[in-house]
Motif scaffolding. Structure first.
Motif, mmCIF file in Angstrom:
data_model
loop_
_atom_site.group_PDB
_atom_site.id
_atom_site.type_symbol
_atom_site.label_atom_id
_atom_site.label_comp_id
_atom_site.label_asym_id
_atom_site.label_seq_id
_atom_site.Cartn_x
_atom_site.Cartn_y
_atom_site.Cartn_z
ATOM 1 N N THR A 220 40.730 50.480 -58.668
ATOM 2 C CA THR A 220 40.570 51.926 -58.752
ATOM 3 C C THR A 220 39.158 52.348 -58.349
ATOM 4 O O THR A 220 38.168 51.857 -58.890
ATOM 5 N N HIS A 221 39.074 53.252 -57.375
ATOM 6 C CA HIS A 221 37.777 53.671 -56.844
ATOM 7 C C HIS A 221 36.870 54.234 -57.936
ATOM 8 O O HIS A 221 35.682 53.924 -57.989
ATOM 9 N N SER A 222 37.421 55.100 -58.786
ATOM 10 C CA SER A 222 36.599 55.771 -59.793
ATOM 11 C C SER A 222 36.180 54.852 -60.925
ATOM 12 O O SER A 222 35.294 55.197 -61.709
ATOM 13 N N ALA A 223 36.806 53.681 -61.019
ATOM 14 C CA ALA A 223 36.503 52.765 -62.124
ATOM 15 C C ALA A 223 35.276 51.916 -61.848
ATOM 16 O O ALA A 223 34.478 51.655 -62.755
ATOM 17 N N PHE A 224 35.120 51.463 -60.577
ATOM 18 C CA PHE A 224 34.087 50.479 -60.281
ATOM 19 C C PHE A 224 33.306 50.846 -59.027
ATOM 20 O O PHE A 224 33.819 51.503 -58.124
ATOM 21 N N GLU A 225 32.073 50.354 -58.969
ATOM 22 C CA GLU A 225 31.213 50.553 -57.808
ATOM 23 C C GLU A 225 31.698 49.696 -56.635
ATOM 24 O O GLU A 225 32.740 49.058 -56.705
ATOM 25 N N ASP A 226 30.887 49.665 -55.580
ATOM 26 C CA ASP A 226 31.316 49.096 -54.301
ATOM 27 C C ASP A 226 31.574 47.600 -54.344
ATOM 28 O O ASP A 226 32.565 47.126 -53.813
ATOM 29 N N LEU A 227 30.691 46.819 -54.962
ATOM 30 C CA LEU A 227 30.766 45.369 -54.854
ATOM 31 C C LEU A 227 31.647 44.765 -55.939
ATOM 32 O O LEU A 227 31.449 45.024 -57.131
ATOM 33 N N ILE A 228 32.608 43.929 -55.526
ATOM 34 C CA ILE A 228 33.484 43.222 -56.455
ATOM 35 C C ILE A 228 33.435 41.741 -56.101
ATOM 36 O O ILE A 228 33.771 41.345 -54.980
ATOM 37 N N PHE A 229 33.004 40.915 -57.058
ATOM 38 C CA PHE A 229 32.850 39.485 -56.847
ATOM 39 C C PHE A 229 33.946 38.737 -57.601
ATOM 40 O O PHE A 229 34.229 39.058 -58.760
#
Length: 341
Positions: A220-229
């Motif tokens: 979900t865009h509104s849940a987390f910032e750009d980078l997902i590791f």
């Protein structure tokens, strides 16, 4: 591996079925298979949710008991479903039909450069085998939360699967100390753009038994910032990506002649690509890959990589690190974004 083939019953005595064909519902309209299973699970035990076809907007919900499918059919057919965005669902009974093996596989890349989707990075052997064992022992010493087919642990903030979001007012605390070396290594790694400027504060640990994957979704865009590791431990898997097309828009990289993405010629509305994630590797999703491509893990016990058969391990454990977003998302992929413009 081919999709399960379902069809409408052909005889009167087979009119009822534990399987429901549900239209106007699926990843292409914003709802993951896990979310759909949760909604239909209020009527009885759900055996599985499957793609009904390649559209991404129609699914098969398979119950254990026929009485459960009847209850769901009666309550939801033709009615707006608040838990699924108020969409009116169109439901029919369906039966599983025997099929021959169909090869719908997509070429599997071994590196992010081969995959050629903007914003994806993959680092092999991000941790050593000794560090891997320490991390696994650490999570195995803590309580797991059971989902329908896998187990999870949440740190920092709990991820709510029914809303696919986090409650920012309910903080669980700091990330556990056993991941501190991983966070430090991420911040120092030059290939991960902007990694040194972000403080990751949410961790989800997933344990996947053999054959269990993950349904197509975009975080979900509104849940987390750009980078997902995402750090893969204990076992390998294939991660696939789908880019659902909107009008005549195609990703910038689709013009590349060496891109391992299938541009559809059969009228389907998405393009596909896949990458092999070995144990101890770190995957980064950012930019277009994070905001516009659905990612998922096929429900396989055996994967084929470059004509080599690779059997899934007794389990795969992933550590997914994210930064909880404090305000609305302002990405340029508005067709996939839940934040109002």
């Amino acid at each position: 591996m081919g999709l399960p083939r379902f069809g409408r019953p052909k005889t009167a005595d087979a009119e009822l079925s534990p399987n429901l064909y549900v239209a106007n519902c699926g990843p292409a309209v914003g709802f993951s298979h896990d979310t759909i299973a949760s909604v239909f699970g209020t009527f009885g035990e759900v055996k599985g949710v499957y793609a009904a076809d390649e559209s991404g907007a129609r699914v098969i919900v398979s119950f254990v008991e026929e009485s459960s499918s009847q209850a769901a059919f009666k309550a939801l057919d033709g009615q707006p479903c608040p838990e699924l965005g108020g969409r009116s669902l169109h439901i029919r009974y369906s039966v599983l039909q025997p099929t021959s093996q169909v090869n719908d596989s997509v070429p599997v890349s071994l590196t992010a450069s081969e995959l050629n989707i903007p914003g994806i990075y993959l680092v092999h052997d991000f941790v050593s085998s000794e560090e891997e064992e320490v991390l696994l022992q650490a999570v195995d010493g803590r309580p797991w939360k059971g989902l329908s087919k896998r187990r999870v642990q949440h740190y920092g903030y709990e991820f709510c699967y029914d809303t696919r979001n986090v409650n920012t007012r309910h903080r669980l605390g700091e990330l556990p100390p056993f991941v501190s070396p991983i966070l430090q290594r991420i911040s120092l790694f030059q290939d991960f753009r902007d990694a040194g400027n972000i403080v990751l504060d949410q961790l989800t640990v997933n344990e996947y038994p053999p054959g269990v994957g993950l349904s197509p979704h975009i975080d979900t865009h509104s849940a987390f910032e750009d980078l997902i590791f995402s750090l893969s431990l204990a076992g390998p898997c294939i991660m696939e990506f789908r880019r659902y097309l909107n009008g005549d828009w195609l990703p910038k990289a689709a013009s590349s002649t060496d891109m391992k993405v299938e541009v559809p010629e059969d009228g389907s509305n998405f393009i596909r690509s896949a990458i092999y994630l070995p144990p101890r590797s770190m995957l980064l999703l950012s930019g277009e890959a994070r905001y516009a491509w659905h990612h998922y893990i096929p429900h396989h016990k055996i994967d084929t990589v470059r004509e080599k058969v690779i059997r899934r391990a007794s389990r795969r454990v992933s550590f997914t690190f994210r930064k909880v977003r404090g305000g609305p998302c302002n990405c340029k992929f508005s067709q996939f974004c839940d934040s109002p413009r």
